[in-house]
Design a protein around this motif. Sequence first.
Motif, PDB file in Angstrom:
ATOM      1  N   THR A 482      29.252  32.028  33.199  1.00  0.00           N
ATOM      2  CA  THR A 482      30.574  32.169  33.325  1.00  0.00           C
ATOM      3  C   THR A 482      30.985  33.665  32.566  1.00  0.00           C
ATOM      4  O   THR A 482      31.708  34.327  33.094  1.00  0.00           O
ATOM      5  CB  THR A 482      31.639  31.391  32.949  1.00  0.00           C
ATOM      6  OG1 THR A 482      31.355  30.102  33.943  1.00  0.00           O
ATOM      7  CG2 THR A 482      33.018  31.549  32.795  1.00  0.00           C
ATOM      8  N   LEU A 485      29.488  36.826  33.782  1.00  0.00           N
ATOM      9  CA  LEU A 485      29.997  37.174  35.258  1.00  0.00           C
ATOM     10  C   LEU A 485      31.409  37.688  35.196  1.00  0.00           C
ATOM     11  O   LEU A 485      32.357  37.929  36.049  1.00  0.00           O
ATOM     12  CB  LEU A 485      29.960  35.897  36.201  1.00  0.00           C
ATOM     13  CG  LEU A 485      28.740  35.273  36.455  1.00  0.00           C
ATOM     14  CD1 LEU A 485      28.654  34.000  37.076  1.00  0.00           C
ATOM     15  CD2 LEU A 485      27.927  36.345  37.459  1.00  0.00           C
ATOM     16  N   ALA A 486      32.259  37.914  34.008  1.00  0.00           N
ATOM     17  CA  ALA A 486      33.519  38.036  33.669  1.00  0.00           C
ATOM     18  C   ALA A 486      34.104  39.491  34.705  1.00  0.00           C
ATOM     19  O   ALA A 486      34.996  39.156  35.158  1.00  0.00           O
ATOM     20  CB  ALA A 486      33.836  38.110  32.309  1.00  0.00           C
ATOM     21  N   LEU A 489      34.644  38.209  38.036  1.00  0.00           N
ATOM     22  CA  LEU A 489      35.659  37.296  38.140  1.00  0.00           C
ATOM     23  C   LEU A 489      36.970  37.970  37.865  1.00  0.00           C
ATOM     24  O   LEU A 489      37.870  37.730  38.726  1.00  0.00           O
ATOM     25  CB  LEU A 489      35.366  36.122  37.220  1.00  0.00           C
ATOM     26  CG  LEU A 489      34.078  35.214  37.322  1.00  0.00           C
ATOM     27  CD1 LEU A 489      33.762  34.333  36.321  1.00  0.00           C
ATOM     28  CD2 LEU A 489      34.244  34.504  38.765  1.00  0.00           C
ATOM     29  N   GLU A 490      37.198  38.690  36.893  1.00  0.00           N
ATOM     30  CA  GLU A 490      38.323  39.337  36.502  1.00  0.00           C
ATOM     31  C   GLU A 490      38.939  40.209  37.410  1.00  0.00           C
ATOM     32  O   GLU A 490      40.161  40.442  37.724  1.00  0.00           O
ATOM     33  CB  GLU A 490      38.336  40.112  35.168  1.00  0.00           C
ATOM     34  CG  GLU A 490      37.925  38.904  33.799  1.00  0.00           C
ATOM     35  CD  GLU A 490      37.794  40.079  32.759  1.00  0.00           C
ATOM     36  OE1 GLU A 490      38.200  40.969  32.599  1.00  0.00           O
ATOM     37  OE2 GLU A 490      37.284  39.525  31.823  1.00  0.00           O
ATOM     38  N   LEU A 494      34.973  38.894  44.023  1.00  0.00           N
ATOM     39  CA  LEU A 494      34.285  37.859  44.739  1.00  0.00           C
ATOM     40  C   LEU A 494      35.358  36.909  45.501  1.00  0.00           C
ATOM     41  O   LEU A 494      36.266  36.663  45.255  1.00  0.00           O
ATOM     42  CB  LEU A 494      33.843  36.759  43.488  1.00  0.00           C
ATOM     43  CG  LEU A 494      32.942  37.110  42.629  1.00  0.00           C
ATOM     44  CD1 LEU A 494      32.064  35.936  41.661  1.00  0.00           C
ATOM     45  CD2 LEU A 494      31.428  37.482  43.337  1.00  0.00           C
ATOM     46  N   PRO A 497      34.674  31.553  44.331  1.00  0.00           N
ATOM     47  CA  PRO A 497      34.101  31.185  42.883  1.00  0.00           C
ATOM     48  C   PRO A 497      32.625  31.255  42.882  1.00  0.00           C
ATOM     49  O   PRO A 497      32.163  30.586  44.081  1.00  0.00           O
ATOM     50  CB  PRO A 497      34.967  30.311  42.213  1.00  0.00           C
ATOM     51  CG  PRO A 497      35.343  29.582  43.256  1.00  0.00           C
ATOM     52  CD  PRO A 497      35.593  30.643  44.431  1.00  0.00           C
TER      53      PRO A 497
END
Length: 646
Positions: A482, A485-486, A489-490, A494, A497
Amino acid sequence: MTAELVRGQNHPLTRTRLEIRISAGDPVIAGATLGDEDGRVAGPERVAHPAAPHLPGLEVPQQAAADHRLAVDLEALPEGVHRVTVLLALPTGVGGPSRFGTVAAPFVAVTGLDGTALVSFTITGLDTESAVTALELYRRLGAWKVRAVGQGYADGLAAMLRDQGLPQAAELAATVQEAVTRGMARTIAPPPRTPGDGTRVRTAAGLPPGEPGPAPRPQPPAAPAPPEARPPQQQAQSGSPVDYRHPGRARTAPPPPPPQASPPEPGRPPQPVAGDASGWTMDERLYNQVWGMFEDLARSVAAYRSAVDFADSRQEQELERVLSDPRSRIGGAGDEARAAAGAKHTALVDRARAVLDRDLAQLTAESEVVEPALPPAFAGWASPVWHGYRVPMEIPMAMRLGDLHLPERPELRIPMLVRLPLERGLWIDGGRSRSGPDHALGSDGLRRAAVETAVAHAARLLAVHPAGEFTVHVLDPAGSATASLAPLLESGVLLEPPAAGAAGVTAVLSRLTQRVDLVQMAVRGGAPDALPPDLDTGEQLLLVNDFPHGFDDRAVTQLRYLADEGPSVGVHLMMVADREDAREYGPVLDPLWRSLLRITPVPDDHLADPWVGHAWTYEPALAPAGSRVLVQVLRQVAEARRAYGR
């Protein structure tokens, strides 16, 4: 003057230190055997091949390639050797041609160490043969000659070795093919060539008139048709295309001719110019120029190493002659001879180093001009070009995966560019590096660095594609990545999730394998209109973390299927894995590892070039420490995707 031989013709050799240069349109295996007066080979120890490339007086390449150089020192051959036979064979099991009748006629040249061509031979008339005896160097009445042979074998390498009296021919042929299969898995694929390729000779800095310069590089492929005449990226086998083109892409007019460097002042090196290679667009010119620099550096270093080897061999021979004479052991004669041999060795090495330094200086100057001119797809993350980034309307021809360098000049970095769409998946190896400085990271640090490398590559793939034309899926069964992968994600790039747990892994793999099946059936059946309207035909990337933990046998089978069949229909695999963690699977996963291009999160010398097979140190293309460039670029990608409703 070069003697052009025909099949069966011979020619005397006036030199004993030789290079045999081979050029073919497709990757071929090159090897050589050492035979007696009757041409019979005593055993496998008298065969030089990719798995055992070094014999006394003989060195062959360690991989299959379209171009080869074999080094021969006739004076250093073992006693009793009267014949050196050069062999060519097509690699099996790698998807290439299976017979020489479908490839360009191989060209073989015997040259001196200075590049002076002595004889040449074009092997024509081949059809079903998959192996061929190219030529032989043989001793007759104390003198060496070369004969053009061109004898083909439809039954392959084993039959050719058996014909030379080798009883273990089948076993040795299998060993050679296995070594080549492993080697091709780590070789950087060269840019495609066309039959009309020419050459462009780079003028070296400070090169006196008449002195041979670095080997000429092949000219890039001829300019392709204008964009409106080009075929779509995916073409149905029976006629109807599956159109992957973005509706908003612009049509471009033919660009102006490439820039030309002004003539250099007398006694000064020519000034390099960015984009001086041929191509339809500036990006294509820069791509071809980078590959030309890559080849120039490979061949210049190969020439230097060959000259140093020659100097070492000559010094050893001279010292051996001195020590074998009892008279030289008395008085100062022996010391003088040793000093003279050392002085000759130093002079030869210094001369070779001066030529190498000249070539390196010219390539460094070219790199300093080319690097700032590279577009985002080719540029490093530290390049200012990313500060003016805009989501593109066209898919680029290639993208940068990292940098390559050799120990002779580590600071001279060559961008590692791979063609798009990707022809092979990527494997980011989170295990121990063979040569990189990873001792301080530890196993957890290496795994974290591997995921961060994968994120950087995924971010670049998203950034260089038009809005909505590239989708990334992430499998993280244990949820251990996690933090790494920031950036994905931020930024919101994507669409869903990262999939975790057995159910999440199963759902994503089932959806992607079904997409591959549907598109393959549509393409093969010539019915692209039959695809479901909600099927995303854009490029897809599956980023898999921490394999094989959390993957059952069915998931492993699906991953192998995606690695083999996915790239042809726009589904690509990026694995983050330590091969040692998959030991319990045994050889079942070997085809998976071989199908992927292995790269590392730390510097490691595991990649080979397609010309001379140097072990190049690879370093991944990562954003500078503390930089927010990845997140800023990915946010623009996410905004553009939302604007297009994708």
